[in-house]
Design an enzyme around this catalytic site. Structure first.
Site, PDB file in Angstrom:
ATOM      1  N   CYS A  98       3.987  25.673  32.570  1.00  0.00           N
ATOM      2  CA  CYS A  98       2.621  25.431  32.096  1.00  0.00           C
ATOM      3  C   CYS A  98       1.617  25.773  33.184  1.00  0.00           C
ATOM      4  CB  CYS A  98       2.445  23.995  31.670  1.00  0.00           C
ATOM      5  SG  CYS A  98       2.579  22.863  33.034  1.00  0.00           S
ATOM      6  N   PHE A 134      10.689  22.052  26.348  1.00  0.00           N
ATOM      7  CA  PHE A 134      11.933  22.683  26.805  1.00  0.00           C
ATOM      8  C   PHE A 134      11.856  23.198  28.234  1.00  0.00           C
ATOM      9  CE2 PHE A 134       9.723  26.659  25.868  1.00  0.00           C
ATOM     10  CZ  PHE A 134      10.224  27.507  26.835  1.00  0.00           C
TER      11      PHE A 134
END
Ligand code: NAD
Length: 525
Positions: free
Chosen positions: A303, A171
């Site tokens: 990330c 997402f």
């Protein structure tokens, strides 16, 4: 498929403002260059994270729709793979131009469905666009090698497409991550079945529309929807030859194991806990601003977010300055002027982040800046998933807030006595996505680089994701399978192609002339 095609609904194409979106639409799926309303009765609702108003309903693709997508990709493969690379390159040029033209529209859907600010969403699109731009170099990247082995013998290599490939997206980068795979997979001659994140598929749907406009033949790009069921279908469908996955360790390790057991190539980029080490000889203001941006930007949902800060020597006294910088960041709806970070993706994610902050307190750390309970001004944002920048100090490796990827605007901090202790601390962590050192010493930076077990190292650079002429090089548990197959760049081209070697002799050899069989293993020497 017997249904009539539809166009992409306006709620996913026109975005005057996130809190003015009209009636929630149903996200269509994409087959043979057309959008269709799914005949599914199961839906996943997507809410604007800044208001929790319903934006769109994402269908769980039916079995028939999943199969139809693979049928279409399989049917398209022979002609597409036989299409000249020059033609594929021309289509990629057009896709690049169309993404640029639709940049604002893509960014707007990202802000509505994912919550990040429009400026940050534009960066999300740009990082994906750059992969598409690099994929335009396919005419160079797909060149094989040739070695002449004496006057009449040669070996050459070809890079051949694999067939139908599956792409499963997370997402947090709704445009960038579909574009990590789609341009590279298609320009190398493969056909694609893509499953965007069920939490924010809007950007992937616009990209599908742009693929059709760019001239991709029917079936080269298909988009299905859902969560576990659609993923399991991709993992088990024998006609899908390779899978690109980006997401959490929980899902990704499962995808890697099951996909590999089914004989597929799998590349899987997973979770992270990225450290920054600040040495006292660094430029204080540059280092602290870079860290605040990388820890709290995108509400920490990258990330490569810097989520752990290690301070050494005099730098251990710099935390109050960092708190001041973090306090000044504007947390607001992504369309609001001056917003620097938006909400987190869901109420569940907010609750989880708040629990991790509470656990840190319980385990003896200090909450220096507490983002719990934060709300921006404005009635319309009263129900959003807000967490303000949070800084926790005195963190120890055994604490839950250190062990888990928080994926929110939370920075956990610890002091280290030396450069060596910093390296040791970071290397003991199971993840190895990215790391950054802040120092003015070249030798210290080089010593750190050599000693550190992280795939992407920043030296005075907070989020060192290389441009796509390189590859995304996570390490340790941040990648499945030891990181043997990385996304984009030359390794990305390799991932989506099968190497074939051809050894040929074009002159009549002595053995053939004499009509005598050569029974000893040929050595080509
Ligand atoms: P996620 O793992 O929840 O979802 C990723 C995809 O997997 C989605 O398409 C989802 O539908 C599917 N999925 C989720 N759970 C599944 C299950 N149990 N079985 C089968 N399929 C499942 O990840 P997310 O929350 O969307 O994304 C955030 C995560 O992604 C973070 O951990 C982040 O670090 C990671 N990420 C990594 C990189 C990288 O390059 N290393 C880049 C971006 C995001």
């Amino acid at each position: 498929n017997t249904q009539s095609p539809v166009s992409l609904p306006t709620t996913t194409t026109e975005f005057p403002n996130s809190h003015e979106v009209g009636e929630a639409s149903i996200t269509p799926w994409f087959l043979d260059n057309k959008f269709y309303v799914s005949s599914s009765t199961d839906f996943i609702d997507v809410y604007d994270p800044s208001t929790n108003k319903l934006v769109t309903r994402v269908p769980e693709s039916t079995d028939a729709e999943l199969l139809a997508a693979v049928d279409s990709a399989e049917k398209a493969f022979p002609a597409w793979s036989a299409t000249s690379v020059l033609t594929r390159q021309q289509i990629m040029f057009k896709l690049v131009a169309l993404i640029r033209e639709n940049w604002d529209r893509l960014a707007a859907v990202i802000t509505i469905e994912q919550g990040k600010t429009v400026a940050d969403a534009k960066g999300d699109v740009l990082r994906g666009l750059q992969v598409a731009e690099a994929a335009c170099g396919a005419t160079e990247l797909l060149k094989g090698e040739v070695l002449s082995l004496g006057k009449d013998l040669e070996t050459r290599t070809y890079l051949e497409p694999l067939g139908v490939v599956g792409v499963i997206c997370p997402f947090n980068f709704p445009a960038m991550i579909p574009l990590w795979s789609l341009p590279v997979a298609t320009v190398t001659g493969n056909t694609v079945v893509m499953k965007p994140s069920e939490r924010d598929p809007g950007a992937a749907m616009i990209i599908a529309e742009l693929c059709q406009k760019a001239g991709f033949p029917e079936g080269v790009v298909n988009v299905i929807h859902g969560a576990h069921k659609a993923v399991n279908f991709i993992l088990d469908e024998p006609r899908i030859k390779a899978i690109s996955f980006v997401g959490s360790n929980k899902a990704g390790e499962y995808v890697y194991t099951r996909g590999s057991a089914n004989g597929k190539r799998v590349q899987a980029n997973l979770g992270a806990k990225n450290h920054a080490l600040v040495l006292p000889d660094s430029d204080k203001s540059q280092a602290l601003n870079a860290i605040a941006g990388a820890a709290f930007g995108a509400a920490g949902q990258r990330c490569m977010a810097l989520s752990v800060l290690l301070l050494q020597g005099e730098a251990t006294t710099w935390l109050p300055d960092l708190v001041e910088i973090a306090k000044k960041l504007s947390v607001n709806g992504g369309f609001e002027a001056g917003a620097e970070l938006g909400p987190v993706i869901s109420p569940q994610s907010k609750a989880r982040i708040e629990e991790l902050i509470a656990s840190a307190e319980k385990e003896g750390a200090t909450i220096l800046l507490d983002g719990r309970g934060f709300k921006p001004q404005g009635e319309q944002f009263a129900n959003g998933n807000w967490v303000g920048p949070t800084i926790i100090t005195g963190v120890k490796p055994h604490m839950q807030c250190y062990k888990e990827e928080i994926f929110g605007p939370v920075l956990v901090c610890a002091d280290v006595a030396s450069l060596d202790e910093g390296i040791e601390f970071i290397n003991a962590n199971e993840y190895g996505n990215g790391v950054a050192i802040f120092t003015s010493s070249g030798p210290a930076a080089d010593y750190f680089r050599r000693g550190i077990q992280a795939g992407q190292v920043g030296i005075n650079v907070p989020i060192p994701v290389p441009l796509p002429m390189f590859s995304f090089t996570g390490n340790k548990r941040s990648v499945a399978g030891g990181g043997a197959t990385t996304f984009y760049g030359r390794p990305g081209i390799r991932f989506y192609t099968q190497q074939q070697t051809v050894t040929s002799r074009w002159a009549i050899s002595q053995a053939l002339k004499s009509g005598k069989a050569e029974v000893v293993m040929p050595t080509h020497s």
